[in-house]
Design an enzyme around this catalytic site. Structure first.
Site, PDB file in Angstrom:
ATOM      1  N   GLU A 212       0.685  -1.330   0.013  1.00 54.09           N
ATOM      2  CA  GLU A 212      -0.039  -0.099   0.096  1.00 54.09           C
ATOM      3  C   GLU A 212       0.983   1.052  -0.258  1.00 54.09           C
ATOM      4  O   GLU A 212       1.672   1.662   0.969  1.00 54.09           O
ATOM      5  CB  GLU A 212      -1.032  -0.079   1.219  1.00 54.09           C
ATOM      6  CG  GLU A 212      -1.892  -1.097   1.351  1.00 54.09           C
ATOM      7  CD  GLU A 212      -2.915  -1.111   0.059  1.00 54.09           C
ATOM      8  OE1 GLU A 212      -2.992   0.010  -0.701  1.00 54.09           O
ATOM      9  OE2 GLU A 212      -3.562  -2.101  -0.203  1.00 54.09           O
ATOM     10  N   CYS A 246      -2.056   9.411   2.416  1.00 54.27           N
ATOM     11  CA  CYS A 246      -1.706   8.911   1.191  1.00 54.27           C
ATOM     12  C   CYS A 246      -2.628   9.187   0.061  1.00 54.27           C
ATOM     13  O   CYS A 246      -2.430   9.114  -1.013  1.00 54.27           O
ATOM     14  CB  CYS A 246      -1.380   7.503   1.583  1.00 54.27           C
ATOM     15  SG  CYS A 246      -2.830   6.498   1.817  1.00 54.27           S
TER      16      CYS A 246
END
Length: 461
Positions: A212, A246
């Site tokens: 991720e 993010c």
């Protein structure tokens, strides 16, 4: 922690898994309930740690971390028994008489390596998914959020049995020692550069891995967008956690006809949400450390700043900042910003905007503000990105009912809810054959009639 100590922890984890306790769904559920209770009973202590690490407001800590974790637990308490059941699937007629199933089983000993920007949520949600799937977990939270990492270690020690879940504190040396061990699955959240190292290490032992990562997530605003709502939702997604998210909108890519109006509305919305005194505003966070602070300061182009731009290194505070007239050649457009700087660029055509986005590294998220159905369908279908929203930002990652993950340079694999359960499970395919009938065409000696029968039924399926 030494290499030998970490090796012993991994051995203890494998021994615990081999006992078979975690294969019992009720065992998993009992520990998820204990985790939920701990989170609720110790919310103030957890919020204080997040405040210490990132100066997060308690409500923001609940909304973006604690509450999402409790929601993930609630999902599994509702659906785990069903998810863990074998599924019957069709069997080709050539295999008559038989039944086929797929059965989810845990990988075994899993390693979860987390990051600092949402240090609780990005550690505990993948842990929940792994535990729900029946694995043991070695969890390595970030050294950049030490207060929260200590709380995580304390929590896991109280909730989980010895050998079931173990938290490793420390920095790069501990990371290296962990990656030198053989795990059954590795789940990593962090930067692309470190993600590449994790993938390289995993490849040496053929260990499956989920990455991720991140990237420059675009925010497309076409001329049909509701500008007031668009500005409000962009400001929320960009500046929450001081831009250190993010999936934050990295930059705005908009139609030139509405650019000036959009920028003015964004300015007004920043002022409305944060009150103008950004360096002292009590619910506006700070940059995690001096290294990231200096990097953000180097990305500013003073003559292109149209709002904000002030910062104070001694307290690691950085104003919400809007930059206009930005070009693709500017440094701010050459890397993921990961901070409270919002560049604004314009496109000639929507098709050209999508083409430009697709020419770059694939982003983790994409946000499109529009009321035109044709435009929405076009961007959703043609643009490359991990996941995203239409007429909002970030909130797609809050649902346990849909997976969250990147694509290409922004990551591989996904998690949350059922998707997370599947990520941390190996789905065995099993065919159960009856002994009552044993059809002969597949056996030697091969004959023309057996070949014709076999061809017919194999092609008929």
């Amino acid at each position: 922690m030494t290499k030998e100590e970490i090796a012993e922890i991994v051995r203890k984890q494998r021994k615990f898994f081999d006992k078979g306790k975690t294969r019992d769904v009720e065992f998993r559920i009992a520990h998820l309930k204990k985790l939920r209770k701990y989170l609720k009973d110790n919310e103030s202590e957890i919020a204080a740690a997040l405040k210490e690490d990132l100066d997060k407001h308690p409500f923001e800590s609940y909304m973006t971390e604690i509450g999402l974790i409790i929601g993930e637990i609630r999902y599994f308490l509702t659906y785990l028994k069903k998810l863990a059941l074998p599924k019957r699937v069709k069997t080709p007629i050539i295999q008559f008489p038989s039944v086929s199933i797929t059965k989810p089983v845990p990988y075994g000993v899993t390693l979860i390596m987390s990051t600092w920007n949402y240090p609780l949520m990005l550690s505990i949600i993948p842990l929940i998914d792994s535990v729900a799937a029946g694995n043991t977990v070695v969890l390595k939270p970030s050294a950049y959020s030490p207060a929260t990492s200590k709380v995580i270690a304390k929590m896991c020690a109280e909730v989980f049995e010895d050998g079931y879940v173990k938290v490793i504190l420390g920095g790069r040396e501990e990371n290296q020692h962990l990656l030198d061990e053989k795990f059954d699955y590795i789940f990593f959240t962090g930067s692309q550069n470190v993600g590449k190292l994790v993938a390289e290490k995993a490849a040496k032992t053929l260990t499956p891995v989920t990455l991720e990562l991140g990237g420059k997530s675009p925010c497309i605003v076409d001329k049909t967008a509701n500008i007031k709502i668009t500005a409000r939702r962009i400001v929320f997604g960009k500046f929450i956690n001081c831009g250190q998210t993010c999936v934050a909108p990295d930059y705005i890519f908009c139609d030139p006809e509405i650019k000036d109006k959009l920028v003015e509305n964004i300015k007004a919305e920043v002022n409305r949400q944060y009150g103008g005194n950004y360096l002292t505003y009590p619910s506006y966070g700070r940059i995690v450390n001096e290294r990231h602070f200096d990097r953000l300061a180097s990305l500013l182009i003073p003559e292109k700043v149209v709002y904000g731009g002030k910062y104070e290194k001694s307290i690691l505070k950085f104003e919400p900042t809007v930059m206009d007239g930005v070009s693709w050649d500017d440094d701010v457009m050459k890397e993921e910003i990961f901070g409270p700087i919002l560049p604004v660029l314009t496109y000639d055509t929507l098709e050209g905007a999508v083409k430009k986005i697709n020419s770059m590294e694939k982003p983790l998220a994409l946000y499109h503000f529009s009321t035109n159905k044709k435009n929405i369908e076009y961007v959703s279908e043609i643009a490359a990105f991990g996941g995203g929203c239409i007429n909002d930002t970030m909130v797609h990652m809050t649902s346990p009912f849909s997976g969250f993950g990147g694509v290409g340079e922004s990551g591989m694999g996904a998690y949350h809810g059922a998707t997370g359960f599947e990520t941390f499970s190996h789905r065995k395919s099993i065919l159960k054959k009856s002994n009552l009938i044993d059809l002969r065409p597949r056996y030697q000696p091969y004959t023309l009639i057996n070949e014709l029968i076999t061809r017919y039924y194999m092609e008929k399926r």
